[in-house]
Write a protein that holds these residues in place. Structure first.
Motif, PDB file in Angstrom:
ATOM      1  N   ALA A  33       0.838  -1.206   0.000  1.00  0.00           N
ATOM      2  CA  ALA A  33       0.000   0.000   0.000  1.00  0.00           C
ATOM      3  C   ALA A  33       0.871   1.254   0.000  1.00  0.00           C
ATOM      4  O   ALA A  33       0.578   2.224  -0.700  1.00  0.00           O
ATOM      5  CB  ALA A  33      -0.926  -0.013   1.218  1.00  0.00           C
ATOM      6  N   TRP A  34       1.946   1.246   0.777  1.00  0.00           N
ATOM      7  CA  TRP A  34       2.854   2.390   0.834  1.00  0.00           C
ATOM      8  C   TRP A  34       3.484   2.626  -0.544  1.00  0.00           C
ATOM      9  O   TRP A  34       3.579   3.758  -1.020  1.00  0.00           O
ATOM     10  CB  TRP A  34       3.921   2.135   1.878  1.00  0.00           C
ATOM     11  N   GLY A  35       3.921   1.570  -1.195  1.00  0.00           N
ATOM     12  CA  GLY A  35       4.509   1.701  -2.529  1.00  0.00           C
ATOM     13  C   GLY A  35       3.516   2.251  -3.535  1.00  0.00           C
ATOM     14  O   GLY A  35       3.868   3.088  -4.366  1.00  0.00           O
ATOM     15  N   ALA A  36       2.276   1.794  -3.461  1.00  0.00           N
ATOM     16  CA  ALA A  36       1.251   2.293  -4.383  1.00  0.00           C
ATOM     17  C   ALA A  36       1.007   3.785  -4.165  1.00  0.00           C
ATOM     18  O   ALA A  36       0.871   4.547  -5.129  1.00  0.00           O
ATOM     19  CB  ALA A  36      -0.048   1.512  -4.199  1.00  0.00           C
ATOM     20  N   VAL A  37       0.976   4.215  -2.923  1.00  0.00           N
ATOM     21  CA  VAL A  37       0.771   5.636  -2.627  1.00  0.00           C
ATOM     22  C   VAL A  37       1.971   6.460  -3.089  1.00  0.00           C
ATOM     23  O   VAL A  37       1.807   7.563  -3.612  1.00  0.00           O
ATOM     24  CB  VAL A  37       0.501   5.837  -1.121  1.00  0.00           C
ATOM     25  N   GLU A  38       3.170   5.937  -2.913  1.00  0.00           N
ATOM     26  CA  GLU A  38       4.367   6.647  -3.387  1.00  0.00           C
ATOM     27  C   GLU A  38       4.333   6.814  -4.907  1.00  0.00           C
ATOM     28  O   GLU A  38       4.630   7.886  -5.426  1.00  0.00           O
ATOM     29  CB  GLU A  38       5.632   5.877  -2.988  1.00  0.00           C
ATOM     30  N   ILE A  39       3.980   5.776  -5.622  1.00  0.00           N
ATOM     31  CA  ILE A  39       3.907   5.855  -7.082  1.00  0.00           C
ATOM     32  C   ILE A  39       2.826   6.836  -7.496  1.00  0.00           C
ATOM     33  O   ILE A  39       3.029   7.667  -8.386  1.00  0.00           O
ATOM     34  CB  ILE A  39       3.658   4.463  -7.679  1.00  0.00           C
ATOM     35  N   TYR A  40       1.674   6.776  -6.860  1.00  0.00           N
ATOM     36  CA  TYR A  40       0.581   7.702  -7.178  1.00  0.00           C
ATOM     37  C   TYR A  40       1.013   9.140  -6.908  1.00  0.00           C
ATOM     38  O   TYR A  40       0.721  10.037  -7.698  1.00  0.00           O
ATOM     39  CB  TYR A  40      -0.656   7.352  -6.355  1.00  0.00           C
ATOM     40  N   GLY A  41       1.727   9.366  -5.828  1.00  0.00           N
ATOM     41  CA  GLY A  41       2.204  10.706  -5.502  1.00  0.00           C
ATOM     42  C   GLY A  41       3.165  11.241  -6.556  1.00  0.00           C
ATOM     43  O   GLY A  41       3.132  12.421  -6.900  1.00  0.00           O
ATOM     44  N   GLU A  42       4.029  10.383  -7.066  1.00  0.00           N
ATOM     45  CA  GLU A  42       4.961  10.808  -8.109  1.00  0.00           C
ATOM     46  C   GLU A  42       4.223  11.097  -9.412  1.00  0.00           C
ATOM     47  O   GLU A  42       4.588  12.014 -10.135  1.00  0.00           O
ATOM     48  CB  GLU A  42       6.030   9.742  -8.335  1.00  0.00           C
ATOM     49  N   VAL A  43       3.191  10.329  -9.710  1.00  0.00           N
ATOM     50  CA  VAL A  43       2.445  10.524 -10.955  1.00  0.00           C
ATOM     51  C   VAL A  43       1.705  11.856 -10.930  1.00  0.00           C
ATOM     52  O   VAL A  43       1.716  12.599 -11.918  1.00  0.00           O
ATOM     53  CB  VAL A  43       1.470   9.352 -11.193  1.00  0.00           C
ATOM     54  N   ILE A  44       1.060  12.187  -9.821  1.00  0.00           N
ATOM     55  CA  ILE A  44       0.298  13.436  -9.777  1.00  0.00           C
ATOM     56  C   ILE A  44       1.202  14.640  -9.591  1.00  0.00           C
ATOM     57  O   ILE A  44       0.790  15.761  -9.882  1.00  0.00           O
ATOM     58  CB  ILE A  44      -0.796  13.411  -8.683  1.00  0.00           C
TER      59      ILE A  44
END
Length: 67
Positions: A33-44
């Motif tokens: 979950a942490w990795g998914a949030v990190e990736i989403y944060g970089e995308v936005i």
């Protein structure tokens, strides 16, 4: 009459492989979950268009004079 129970028999349960597997699975899910949030944060965070390249003026507009 008081019944004497040995200490190892009086416990509710023991920490075994089952509890360890549950704890490890929870930790892995948290990391996913942490990795998914990190990736989403970089995308936005990243811009959708390249702002560094100069763009041509639209039709009907005068080009801006530098200076």
């Amino acid at each position: 009459m008081t019944k004497i129970v040995p200490e190892d028999k009086a416990r509710q349960g023991h920490w075994g492989w089952h509890a360890l597997r549950i704890l490890v699975a929870g930790l892995l899910l948290a990391l996913i979950a942490w990795g998914a949030v990190e990736i989403y944060g970089e995308v936005i965070k990243s811009p959708t268009t390249d702002q560094s390249a100069p763009q041509a003026p639209a039709a009907g507009q005068k080009p801006m004079q530098g200076g």
